[in-house]
Design an enzyme around this catalytic site. Structure first.
Site, PDB file in Angstrom:
ATOM      1  N   GLY A 149      -3.070   0.557  -5.155  1.00 26.75           N
ATOM      2  CA  GLY A 149      -3.062  -0.045  -3.651  1.00 26.75           C
ATOM      3  C   GLY A 149      -2.042  -1.297  -3.715  1.00 26.75           C
ATOM      4  CB  CYS A 150      -0.503  -2.905  -0.892  1.00 27.50           C
ATOM      5  SG  CYS A 150      -1.802  -2.613   0.336  1.00 27.50           S
ATOM      6  CE1 TYR A 151      -4.106  -7.932   1.129  1.00 36.53           C
ATOM      7  CE2 TYR A 151      -5.382  -6.028   1.679  1.00 36.53           C
ATOM      8  CZ  TYR A 151      -4.760  -7.093   1.798  1.00 36.53           C
ATOM      9  OH  TYR A 151      -4.737  -7.383   3.202  1.00 36.53           O
ATOM     10  CB  THR A 153       0.614  -3.693  -6.778  1.00 33.89           C
ATOM     11  OG1 THR A 153       0.475  -2.156  -6.803  1.00 33.89           O
ATOM     12  CG2 THR A 153       1.884  -3.943  -7.077  1.00 33.89           C
TER      13      THR A 153
END
Ligand code: NDP
Ligand code: X2W
Length: 346
Positions: A149-151, A153
């Protein structure tokens, strides 16, 4: 040339995949799926691709895509990847899923946080979590990669060196994270409207965001013990970018210089993770459209806490850039192929 298919090509992460892969010298795009835009040229859907991509969008079944491609990216909302990935394994096609369906080694955790049942716990247990800076060797050998997921990462890259070296008390970690609106995808929803987002910042998912257990899974592996975090995301009035600012108590006194050396050693030779010069704090603009993660940190001597800030572009290092980085590793290409580019200067 590796034959590549993208399922969900006209969503935000799908389009970012096409944009990045348009400059990849070793691939051929053989399938771009979209139900809504079937029959239209990808470059007509996203005119920025004009002159770089000459491929149509097609309303194909996953089976059609798996028959054409050697590697498939799945850029669909949660809940659709398990069946496709399972079939891909049977057909000998490699898969990189950008959603959350295969990110948890224990699919029961996914079921608890995503409130849906998981159809293949074994597939989830065997998928590799696609964060190259932490799991590079496993990714090279993987057939199924779960792109982070972006957060998570931004958070995991920001805290990994400190946890691995045992400098912080894992029970004290607080994460204050902020994302641009593209993180919510292209689907129309009221919370993504200009009038709702512009001139506004708000927390959401407080003490319950679904990225919390994903962050905890990876930080626990790094710390060698169970880690629980307080994670609060915020929506920012920008289109792309994530900035995560993280706080934790030091378990022993340390200077900023000593901790900077820990980061330099941990990320030595990494093409995309950059520790900024002392006192230069990450800006989302500096990683915009790039696969870079910018990090800086300091020690707050008064409180005994370390403060770390980490910035990525949610669609690039937070999704499609990282997916291409994983693709390069899985296919034996140089890891930075199609990815080496800075963000914005002014
Ligand atoms: N946005 C981001 O920053 C990030 C997103 N992700 C994850 O990546 C995945 C894709 O996200 P994103 O690109 O933002 O999402 P979008 O909503 O922008 O795009 C998803 C695409 O999937 C297709 N789709 C939607 N519903 C279905 C369905 N029921 N069956 C088949 N196809 C469907 C749609 O295309 P069509 O209707 O034309 O078929 C749509 O364009 C998600 O799992 C997301 O969580 C991960 C990291 C960051
Ligand atoms: C701004 C915004 O809404 N962001 C999304 C995260 C996007 C992402 O990385 O998430 P997944 O791949 O796990 O879906 C959210 O908070 O749910």
């Amino acid at each position: 040339m590796v034959k590549v298919g993208i399922i969900g090509a006209t969503g935000y992460t799908g389009a970012e995949l096409v944009r990045i892969l348009s400059r990849h010298p070793e691939i051929e795009l053989v399938a771009l799926t979209s139900r809504h835009y079937a029959g239209e040229e990808m470059a007509d859907v996203y005119p920025a691709l004009t002159g770089y991509v000459a491929s149509p969008c097609e309303d194909l079944t996953p089976e059609d895509v798996l028959e054409r491609a050697e590697v498939v990216f799945i850029a669909l909302p949660h809940g659709h990847a398990v069946k496709v990935a399972g079939r891909a394994v049977e057909m000998g096609v490699k898969v990189i899923d950008l959603g959350a369906d295969l990110r948890f080694r224990d699919a029961a955790v996914y079921e608890e946080w995503y409130k849906v049942s998981h159809a293949d716990h074994e597939l989830a247990a065997n998928a590799v979590y696609g964060l190259p800076e932490i799991h590079r060797e496993a990714i090279r050998k993987a057939r199924v990669v779960a792109n982070p997921g972006c957060y998570p990462t931004s958070v995991i890259l920001g805290l990994a060196p400190l946890l691995k070296a045992g400098y912080i008390d894992p029970a004290t970690i607080i994460i204050d994270a902020k994302s641009g609106v593209s993180g919510a995808g292209r689907e129309a929803r009221v919370t993504s409207l200009f009038v709702e987002c512009n001139e506004n910042i708000n927390p959401y998912g407080v003490a319950g965001h679904r990225h919390t257990p994903e962050i905890e899974q990876e930080l626990s592996l790094l710390a060698g013990r169970e880690v629980k975090v307080t994670f609060t995301p915020h929506l920012l009035p920008i289109s792309r970018g994530i900035l995560s600012t993280m706080y934790a108590a030091l378990v022993r006194p340390a200077t900023e210089g000593e901790l900077r050396q820990v980061y330099r050693d941990f990320y030595a030779g990494e093409p995309f993770v950059h520790l900024l010069p002392r006192g230069t704090w990450p800006h989302t603009r500096w990683v915009y459209g790039s696969n870079n993660c910018h990090i800086n940190l300091t020690v707050d001597g008064r409180t005994g806490r370390v403060v770390v800030a980490s910035a990525i572009d949610n669609l690039t290092k937070g999704a499609s850039g990282q997916a291409v980085q994983n693709f390069n590793l899985m296919c034996g290409f140089a890891e930075s192929t199609a990815l080496a580019a800075p963000g914005l200067c002014p």
